[in-house]
Design a protein around this motif. Structure first.
Motif, PDB file in Angstrom:
ATOM      1  N   LEU A  59       0.865  -1.162   0.022  1.00  0.00           N
ATOM      2  CA  LEU A  59       0.092   0.082  -0.121  1.00  0.00           C
ATOM      3  C   LEU A  59       0.866   1.212  -0.025  1.00  0.00           C
ATOM      4  O   LEU A  59       1.769   1.534   0.757  1.00  0.00           O
ATOM      5  N   GLN A  60       0.433   2.025  -0.909  1.00  0.00           N
ATOM      6  CA  GLN A  60       1.286   3.472  -1.236  1.00  0.00           C
ATOM      7  C   GLN A  60       0.657   4.401  -0.167  1.00  0.00           C
ATOM      8  O   GLN A  60      -0.340   4.300   0.303  1.00  0.00           O
ATOM      9  N   SER A  61       1.500   5.470  -0.016  1.00  0.00           N
ATOM     10  CA  SER A  61       1.154   6.629   0.784  1.00  0.00           C
ATOM     11  C   SER A  61      -0.292   7.082   0.415  1.00  0.00           C
ATOM     12  O   SER A  61      -0.937   7.959   1.221  1.00  0.00           O
ATOM     13  N   PRO A 165      25.879  17.011   5.781  1.00  0.00           N
ATOM     14  CA  PRO A 165      26.120  15.684   6.785  1.00  0.00           C
ATOM     15  C   PRO A 165      26.069  14.418   5.689  1.00  0.00           C
ATOM     16  O   PRO A 165      25.647  14.609   4.745  1.00  0.00           O
ATOM     17  N   TYR A 166      26.859  13.530   6.061  1.00  0.00           N
ATOM     18  CA  TYR A 166      27.030  12.123   5.451  1.00  0.00           C
ATOM     19  C   TYR A 166      25.856  11.424   5.497  1.00  0.00           C
ATOM     20  O   TYR A 166      25.477  10.389   4.754  1.00  0.00           O
ATOM     21  N   GLN A 167      24.951  11.521   6.573  1.00  0.00           N
ATOM     22  CA  GLN A 167      23.798  10.498   6.902  1.00  0.00           C
ATOM     23  C   GLN A 167      22.656  11.455   7.653  1.00  0.00           C
ATOM     24  O   GLN A 167      22.883  12.253   8.314  1.00  0.00           O
ATOM     25  N   LEU A 168      21.431  11.382   6.924  1.00  0.00           N
ATOM     26  CA  LEU A 168      20.342  11.638   7.645  1.00  0.00           C
ATOM     27  C   LEU A 168      19.322  10.660   7.906  1.00  0.00           C
ATOM     28  O   LEU A 168      19.582   9.614   7.713  1.00  0.00           O
ATOM     29  N   ARG A 169      18.103  11.029   8.574  1.00  0.00           N
ATOM     30  CA  ARG A 169      17.262  10.049   8.783  1.00  0.00           C
ATOM     31  C   ARG A 169      15.843  10.594   8.425  1.00  0.00           C
ATOM     32  O   ARG A 169      15.517  11.683   8.126  1.00  0.00           O
ATOM     33  N   LEU A 170      15.078   9.527   8.056  1.00  0.00           N
ATOM     34  CA  LEU A 170      13.726   9.633   7.435  1.00  0.00           C
ATOM     35  C   LEU A 170      12.506   9.077   8.164  1.00  0.00           C
ATOM     36  O   LEU A 170      12.704   7.916   8.288  1.00  0.00           O
ATOM     37  N   ASN A 171      11.687   9.617   8.590  1.00  0.00           N
ATOM     38  CA  ASN A 171      10.348   8.782   9.055  1.00  0.00           C
ATOM     39  C   ASN A 171       9.569   8.472   8.013  1.00  0.00           C
ATOM     40  O   ASN A 171       9.108   9.000   7.175  1.00  0.00           O
ATOM     41  N   ILE A 172       9.391   7.164   8.415  1.00  0.00           N
ATOM     42  CA  ILE A 172       8.404   6.377   7.259  1.00  0.00           C
ATOM     43  C   ILE A 172       7.478   5.516   8.272  1.00  0.00           C
ATOM     44  O   ILE A 172       7.647   4.999   9.386  1.00  0.00           O
ATOM     45  N   SER A 173       6.322   5.123   7.632  1.00  0.00           N
ATOM     46  CA  SER A 173       5.397   4.345   8.236  1.00  0.00           C
ATOM     47  C   SER A 173       4.987   3.381   7.138  1.00  0.00           C
ATOM     48  O   SER A 173       5.001   3.845   5.933  1.00  0.00           O
ATOM     49  N   TRP A 224      15.958  18.319  -4.209  1.00  0.00           N
ATOM     50  CA  TRP A 224      16.899  17.229  -4.231  1.00  0.00           C
ATOM     51  C   TRP A 224      16.853  16.544  -3.131  1.00  0.00           C
ATOM     52  O   TRP A 224      17.404  15.437  -3.024  1.00  0.00           O
ATOM     53  N   LYS A 225      16.261  17.074  -2.033  1.00  0.00           N
ATOM     54  CA  LYS A 225      16.141  16.160  -0.638  1.00  0.00           C
ATOM     55  C   LYS A 225      14.762  15.085  -0.791  1.00  0.00           C
ATOM     56  O   LYS A 225      14.365  15.269   0.179  1.00  0.00           O
ATOM     57  N   ARG A 226      14.861  14.478  -1.762  1.00  0.00           N
ATOM     58  CA  ARG A 226      13.876  13.446  -1.717  1.00  0.00           C
ATOM     59  C   ARG A 226      14.455  12.086  -2.280  1.00  0.00           C
ATOM     60  O   ARG A 226      15.294  12.213  -2.923  1.00  0.00           O
ATOM     61  N   VAL A 227      13.641  10.938  -1.689  1.00  0.00           N
ATOM     62  CA  VAL A 227      14.176   9.593  -2.146  1.00  0.00           C
ATOM     63  C   VAL A 227      13.051   8.815  -2.466  1.00  0.00           C
ATOM     64  O   VAL A 227      11.896   9.095  -2.318  1.00  0.00           O
ATOM     65  N   SER A 228      13.370   7.963  -3.371  1.00  0.00           N
ATOM     66  CA  SER A 228      12.138   7.104  -4.008  1.00  0.00           C
ATOM     67  C   SER A 228      12.164   5.791  -3.232  1.00  0.00           C
ATOM     68  O   SER A 228      13.057   5.200  -3.086  1.00  0.00           O
ATOM     69  N   ILE A 229      10.902   5.524  -2.991  1.00  0.00           N
ATOM     70  CA  ILE A 229      10.810   4.320  -2.291  1.00  0.00           C
ATOM     71  C   ILE A 229       9.565   3.549  -2.850  1.00  0.00           C
ATOM     72  O   ILE A 229       8.369   3.841  -2.231  1.00  0.00           O
ATOM     73  N   PRO A 230       9.385   2.657  -3.884  1.00  0.00           N
ATOM     74  CA  PRO A 230       8.537   2.518  -4.728  1.00  0.00           C
ATOM     75  C   PRO A 230       7.351   1.588  -3.712  1.00  0.00           C
ATOM     76  O   PRO A 230       6.174   1.508  -4.073  1.00  0.00           O
ATOM     77  N   LEU A 231       7.822   0.717  -2.846  1.00  0.00           N
ATOM     78  CA  LEU A 231       6.947  -0.110  -2.010  1.00  0.00           C
ATOM     79  C   LEU A 231       5.991   0.842  -1.104  1.00  0.00           C
ATOM     80  O   LEU A 231       5.168   0.201  -0.665  1.00  0.00           O
ATOM     81  N   LEU A 232       6.490   2.260  -0.899  1.00  0.00           N
ATOM     82  CA  LEU A 232       5.586   3.028   0.000  1.00  0.00           C
ATOM     83  C   LEU A 232       4.913   3.866  -0.543  1.00  0.00           C
ATOM     84  O   LEU A 232       3.976   4.685  -0.291  1.00  0.00           O
ATOM     85  N   GLU A 234       4.373   6.146  -4.626  1.00  0.00           N
ATOM     86  CA  GLU A 234       4.605   6.300  -6.101  1.00  0.00           C
ATOM     87  C   GLU A 234       5.457   7.591  -6.453  1.00  0.00           C
ATOM     88  O   GLU A 234       6.042   7.737  -7.424  1.00  0.00           O
ATOM     89  N   ALA A 235       5.355   8.664  -5.439  1.00  0.00           N
ATOM     90  CA  ALA A 235       6.148   9.849  -5.613  1.00  0.00           C
ATOM     91  C   ALA A 235       7.312   9.820  -4.498  1.00  0.00           C
ATOM     92  O   ALA A 235       7.121   9.231  -3.703  1.00  0.00           O
ATOM     93  N   PRO A 236       8.435  10.476  -5.055  1.00  0.00           N
ATOM     94  CA  PRO A 236       9.637  10.815  -4.141  1.00  0.00           C
ATOM     95  C   PRO A 236       9.253  11.351  -2.920  1.00  0.00           C
ATOM     96  O   PRO A 236       8.198  11.982  -2.632  1.00  0.00           O
TER      97      PRO A 236
END
Length: 426
Positions: A59-61, A165-173, A224-232, A234-236
């Protein structure tokens, strides 16, 4: 001719007008009553009434499944001809459902997203299609986003320095298994240096609040600060880490910087070869590249650095050393050499202390103290890793060290590799 036209259009014109009117009505009624079929592909599937604390696998967002379905629709020809993919959606009710079940898609599940289309009157039936729906636990996690080394070329006149920074964090459900997998592996985000122009970097250096140095920080645009997660989705997905506002790509302007101090040259003897090579019988000879100053062997010709800042050069120029390792190749007798920083930790502390107290760079001072220190230490280490010596603007320092009759000599240039026949002979 005129008589013919008069007879054709004017004689009995009332009957002819009624005939045309009746023909239009008959055509319209026949057209509306025509039944045909049409296959519609890639229809989105929306899941509603999902139990609290649960979600559906894939199921996507936006509430629809990542997978779509195809249906054969039978109904009014005029309506089917007018239908487009964006007009339809399949809705499946998950109320009171548990675990995994098979949902059968029929005409009742089909809804119109176009208020001008009445599917209940225009579509008589659809092909039944089965879809497997699996409920799973809904979890929320912070997953790591790794900012990888960028691709592409830096703008002309600039050299890529670092990213921070070299690493960030993203909140997902999302579904428990998907979120756990993403948390363990993380997500990678890569930028393309070719998307940054020389004009943009020149404009940043010319800003009134710029430190007016050779270093330029390009703050990454929001898009640019967007990531693609097709499983969650369809949009970045936008990265919601507060530290993302400091995400930047650092460049340094390419300029030739003189090293105002003579660089000592010394020999290093690996302990495993001391029986054969040791300081008692091997020494460094003076020559065009080596001179003795107060009993210390130093490099004789002027040297320069590129791709670093003037401050970095001023801090390290008195703490540089060229070390020649006495471990000759059996074939070429060539000795490896390297540039070393004496007490690099002390040099790093000096650089950080000066930069922390510099109030001219407002971009650095916007960082929290701990973040600012980490950022500056990473920049200094990047300078050390990229440090190279030059003889002129376009000529890097290339020297060959050789051991001959227990004497180490330096020559300009790199010694050519011996040909294969000589290797086999020896």
């Amino acid at each position: 001719m005129r008589t013919l036209l008069r007879k054709l259009f004017l004689e009995n014109w009332q009957r002819k007008l009624i005939s045309v009117f009746l023909a239009v009505i008959i055509w319209f009624m026949v057209n509306q009553s025509l039944i045909t079929s049409r296959v519609i592909n890639n229809i989105p599937i929306r899941i509603i009434n999902i139990p609290e604390g649960k979600t559906v696998v894939d199921l996507q967002s936006n509430g629809t499944l990542a997978k779509r379905t195809s249906l054969t629709l039978v109904g009014n020809k005029a309506l089917l001809d007018e239908l487009s993919l964006n007009d339809l959606e399949v809705v499946i009710d998950a109320q009171n459902k548990q675990g995994e079940w098979i949902a059968t898609i029929s005409r009742r599940n089909l809804i119109s997203l176009n208020p001008d289309l009445n599917l209940s009157k225009g579509i008589t039936r659809t092909s039944e299609t089965n879809v497997i729906i699996r409920l799973t636990k809904l979890v929320s996690e912070k997953i790591p986003v790794f900012i990888t080394q960028p691709i592409g070329q830096a703008p002309t006149g600039y050299q890529y320095l670092d990213i921070w920074p070299y690493q960030l964090r993203l909140n997902i459900s999302g579904p428990e298994d998907v979120v756990k997998r993403l948390k363990s592996k993380g997500i990678r985000l890569t930028f393309d240096l070719s998307d940054i122009t020389k004009a943009e970097l020149d404009a940043l250096r010319a800003r009134p609040d710029s430190a007016q140095g050779d270093e330029v920080s390009y703050f990454v645009p929001e898009q640019w600060k967007r990531v693609s997660i097709p499983l969650l989705s369809e949009a970045p997905i936008e990265i919601d880490d507060p530290r993302a506002k400091n995400l930047r790509v650092d460049f340094v302007r390419i300029s030739l910087l003189p090293i105002n101090s003579k660089i000592p040259v010394s020999l290093y003897f690996p302990t495993e070869n001391l029986n054969r090579y040791n300081p008692k019988n091997i020494s460094l000879t003076t020559g065009p590249l080596i001179q003795s100053v107060g009993g210390l062997d130093v490099f004789a010709i002027p040297l320069y650095a590129k791709g670093v800042s003037p401050l970095f050069v001023r801090i390290v120029e008195n703490m540089l050393k060229i070390t020649i390792t006495i471990d000759p190749s059996d074939i070429t007798k060539e000795l490896p050499w390297s540039i070393e920083f004496i007490n690099s930790r002390l040099l790093e502390d000096r650089y950080v202390s000066i930069m922390m107290s510099d109030i001219s760079d407002s971009q650095i001072h916007e960082l929290q103290p701990l973040d600012r220190e980490e950022y500056l230490r990473n920049r200094f280490r990047s300078y050390m890793n990229r440090f190279r010596l030059y003889k002129s603007e376009d000529e890097r320092l290339r020297i060959t060290a050789k051991l001959t009759n227990d004497k180490v000599s330096l020559e300009e240039g790199t010694a050519p590799l011996p040909n294969s026949s000589k290797i086999l002979k020896e």
